[in-house]
Design an enzyme around this catalytic site. Structure first.
Site, short mmCIF file in Angstrom:
data_model
loop_
_atom_site.label_atom_id
_atom_site.label_comp_id
_atom_site.label_asym_id
_atom_site.label_seq_id
_atom_site.Cartn_x
_atom_site.Cartn_y
_atom_site.Cartn_z
N ASP A 186 42.25 2.64 22.42
CA ASP A 186 42.60 3.98 21.95
C ASP A 186 41.35 4.80 22.26
OD1 ASP A 186 42.94 6.34 20.61
OD2 ASP A 186 43.78 5.44 18.81
N HIS A 187 41.41 5.56 23.36
CA HIS A 187 40.16 6.15 23.87
C HIS A 187 39.51 7.09 22.87
CE1 HIS A 187 42.86 9.48 24.95
NE2 HIS A 187 41.79 10.23 24.84
N HIS B 91 45.82 7.83 17.60
CA HIS B 91 44.57 8.57 17.38
C HIS B 91 44.41 9.06 15.94
CE1 HIS B 91 44.71 8.48 21.63
NE2 HIS B 91 45.37 9.58 21.83
P1 NAP Z 1 50.35 6.58 37.08
O1 NAP Z 1 49.49 7.65 37.65
O2 NAP Z 1 51.83 6.71 37.18
O3 NAP Z 1 49.89 5.21 37.76
C1 NAP Z 1 50.66 4.04 37.71
C2 NAP Z 1 50.02 2.99 38.58
O4 NAP Z 1 50.81 1.81 38.52
C3 NAP Z 1 49.92 3.39 40.04
O5 NAP Z 1 48.68 2.93 40.55
C4 NAP Z 1 51.06 2.63 40.69
O6 NAP Z 1 50.78 2.45 42.05
C5 NAP Z 1 51.03 1.36 39.86
N1 NAP Z 1 52.29 0.61 39.90
C6 NAP Z 1 53.53 1.07 39.62
N2 NAP Z 1 54.44 0.09 39.76
C7 NAP Z 1 53.76 -1.01 40.12
C8 NAP Z 1 54.14 -2.34 40.42
N3 NAP Z 1 55.42 -2.74 40.40
N4 NAP Z 1 53.18 -3.23 40.76
C9 NAP Z 1 51.87 -2.86 40.82
N5 NAP Z 1 51.45 -1.60 40.54
C10 NAP Z 1 52.38 -0.69 40.20
O7 NAP Z 1 50.04 6.35 35.53
P2 NAP Z 1 48.70 6.70 34.73
O8 NAP Z 1 48.75 8.12 34.31
O9 NAP Z 1 47.53 6.24 35.51
O10 NAP Z 1 48.87 5.83 33.40
C11 NAP Z 1 48.70 4.43 33.39
C12 NAP Z 1 48.69 3.95 31.94
O11 NAP Z 1 47.59 4.54 31.26
C13 NAP Z 1 49.94 4.33 31.14
O12 NAP Z 1 50.23 3.31 30.23
C14 NAP Z 1 49.51 5.59 30.41
O13 NAP Z 1 50.23 5.79 29.22
C15 NAP Z 1 48.05 5.26 30.11
N6 NAP Z 1 47.20 6.44 29.92
C16 NAP Z 1 47.01 7.33 30.95
C17 NAP Z 1 46.16 8.43 30.75
C18 NAP Z 1 45.87 9.41 31.87
O14 NAP Z 1 44.99 10.27 31.70
N7 NAP Z 1 46.53 9.33 33.00
C19 NAP Z 1 45.52 8.61 29.50
C20 NAP Z 1 45.74 7.68 28.48
C21 NAP Z 1 46.57 6.60 28.71
P3 NAP Z 1 51.90 2.14 43.18
O15 NAP Z 1 52.99 3.14 43.01
O16 NAP Z 1 51.16 2.24 44.48
O17 NAP Z 1 52.36 0.76 42.91
#
Ligand code: NAP
Length: 503
Positions: A185-186, A248
């Site tokens: 939980d950042h 949070h």
């Molecule tokens: P995102 O931009 O949609 O990234 C998802 C990643 O998963 C991509 O690298 C995608 O790459 C990969 N992926 C999807 N399907 C896959 C598969 N079958 N096998 C392997 N890799 C796969 O999502 P995100 O925003 O980074 O969020 C990721 C997590 O962090 C989520 O749980 C989110 O709730 C959490 N989070 C994110 C943030 C933020 O600031 N973004 C903040 C807090 C928490 P490919 O499509 O190339 O496979």
């Protein structure tokens, strides 16, 4: 929470290597740790995702992320070149487990190179539906290791209700021990959040006042000026309760409400936090009616620009019942807090972006000053500002200079910027370092996550089963629905805000 650093050789495997979280947060954090000499002597970072990329292409993409999002601005060329030598890429489709074989080979290459003390950190920066698949692949390929050799970091959201959180916990603890699991939980890594513990437990004057005898209520307000933006697809299935309060805000409440730990041990601190969650008064049907408020924003104007209402945002259902605002009155039924309300509120498209904890103290037992002197009378308040201002303010009454006796409230301020010249690390830097050093203090234990869900499930169920007839019920750039003002005004209080610059 680190007090000393002893870093073993480490392989960090980032699932979701090409994703937004890695670009914005993880890559800048790892690069900054490296720049500040906090990475181990031997380390490798392996990015994985379905996309086929060469190491070089992946390094270039990460550099763009660091250049755009690091608190330190653009990379220093020499530093980056050295850092990039540690960065690798290996495509994996976690729904096609055979593709894991090449990842295993790469991990083993570094394990052999770095020696038997090497630890592997798996960071699951992917959509939550992939968490189980990845954990199962790690297990299937014999990569789950031991407490010493392997850790797994799980991003939020951890489950979408009590049942799914329990299922995920069951699956994870069937593969890893609790000591290997880091539920992140950042918020807990933020400097000002960590300082709540320091402030409460390293200062003797506070503890005698920190209870129902001297405090009349607590407010936790986490407000955002931004709307849902590109996250409509995720957010419309979640809402403010799941996105902010379950994690949070309840964690902040635990830090304010917890008893004094007997030491700085991770489990001792987490025990004390869970005790708060267990003491929180469960919601009955009437409590949901009178102690909770939900809202959804409609269109409006923000800084001269027209912004859409929630239901017109990208990937949001045109008839959505999802709340973009939530306010709740909680009670903690224990000796320290009996009868003291904890009001929390959070929402998108509100007037200001800020995270504030306000502790309002009870009034003096007897007013000796005549009314003419105390026109601006204000009960003492302690205000912990987490962002954008990072400060602690104690509001006290003081005599205004002059020949007349006139009182007005003034702030005694501890401000990070004014006090320290050094930059504060990003939450992800702190937390990634904690994972590498094996410190679980700032991470959620299974029972913490489940207790938080258990508390909120009556509200989740009620809001989901009864469609709101008043949505949308607040305008963008406002402080939320009027009912949220009434929630706190009924008890004779009002939501506190700091007159900060907007942003
Ligand atoms: P995102 O931009 O949609 O990234 C998802 C990643 O998963 C991509 O690298 C995608 O790459 C990969 N992926 C999807 N399907 C896959 C598969 N079958 N096998 C392997 N890799 C796969 O999502 P995100 O925003 O980074 O969020 C990721 C997590 O962090 C989520 O749980 C989110 O709730 C959490 N989070 C994110 C943030 C933020 O600031 N973004 C903040 C807090 C928490 P490919 O499509 O190339 O496979």
């Amino acid at each position: 929470m680190k007090t000393s650093i002893n870093l073993k050789p480490t392989v960090v495997v980032i699932f979701g290597g090409t994703g937004d979280l890695n670009m914005r947060k993880l890559a800048p954090a790892l690069y900054n740790l490296y720049s500040d000499n906090y990475m181990p002597g031997n380390f490798a970072i392996i990015g994985t995702a379905r996309k086929k990329l060469t190491d070089q292409k992946f390094r270039d993409t990460l550099m763009e992320g660091v250049n755009s999002f690091s608190r330190n601005g653009k990379v220093k060329k020499d530093k980056w070149t050295k850092f990039a030598e540690h960065v690798h890429y290996n495509p994996v489709d976690v729904s096609a487990p055979d593709t894991f074989a090449s990842l295993k080979t790469l991990i083993e290459r570094f394990q052999n190179e770095f020696g038997p003390t090497t630890q592997v950190v798996y960071y699951l920066a992917v959509a939550p539906n992939l968490f189980p698949l990845i954990a199962q692949c790690i297990s299937k390929y014999g990569l789950a290791g031991t407490e010493e050799s392997c850790k797994v970091v799980i991003e939020k959201p951890f489950g979408r209700d009590l049942e799914t959180a329990k299922e995920l916990n069951k699956l994870l603890t069937g593969i890893f021990t609790e000591k290997q699991i880091y539920r992140i939980d950042h918020y807990l890594g933020k400097e000002t959040v960590q300082n709540i513990m320091a402030f409460r437990f390293a200062n003797s004057f506070l503890e005698p006042l920190w209870n129902r005898t001297y405090i009349d209520h607590v407010q936790i307000s986490v407000t955002e000026q931004l709307g849902v933006g590109d996250r409509g697809g995720y957010y419309d299935g979640a809402g403010a309760l799941r996105d902010m309060i379950q994690n949070h805000i309840l964690q902040l409440l635990c830090l304010v409400g917890m008893e004094t730990p007997i030491n700085f041990d991770a489990d001792e601190i987490r025990n004390k936090k869970v005790d708060v969650l267990k003491a929180m008064r469960p919601f009955g049907p009437d409590d949901i009616r009178f102690s909770t408020v939900r809202g959804q924003y409609t269109k409006g104007w923000v800084e001269g620009k027209e912004v859409p209402g929630y239901r017109s945002e990208k990937d949001v259902d045109a008839d959505s019942n999802t709340e973009t605002f939530a306010a709740i009155k909680f009670f903690v039924d224990n000796w320290r807090w009996q009868g003291i309300p904890f009001y929390v509120r959070t929402g998108k498209r509100l007037f200001q972006t800020s995270s504030l904890i306000t502790i309002q103290f009870k009034d003096v037992p007897h007013h000796i000053f005549p009314g003419s002197v105390t026109e601006h009378w204000q009960q003492n308040r302690l205000i912990i500002s987490i962002q954008p201002e990072m400060s602690i303010r104690l509001q006290v009454q003081a005599k205004r200079p002059g020949l007349d006796m006139v009182l007005n409230p003034v702030d005694m301020v501890f401000d990070y910027k004014g006090t320290y010249s050094s930059d504060t690390p990003e939450a992800y830097e702190t937390l990634l370092l904690d994972v590498m050093t094996g410190d679980q203090t700032q991470f959620m234990r299974a029972d913490q996550v489940e207790s938080a869900w258990e508390l909120l499930m009556p509200v989740v169920n009620s809001w989901e089963s009864k469609k709101s007839l008043s949505f949308p019920n607040y305008t963008a750039d406002s402080w939320g629905p009027e009912d949220a003002e009434a929630l706190i005004a009924r008890d004779g209080f009002h939501w506190f805000t700091l007159p900060l610059n907007k942003g």
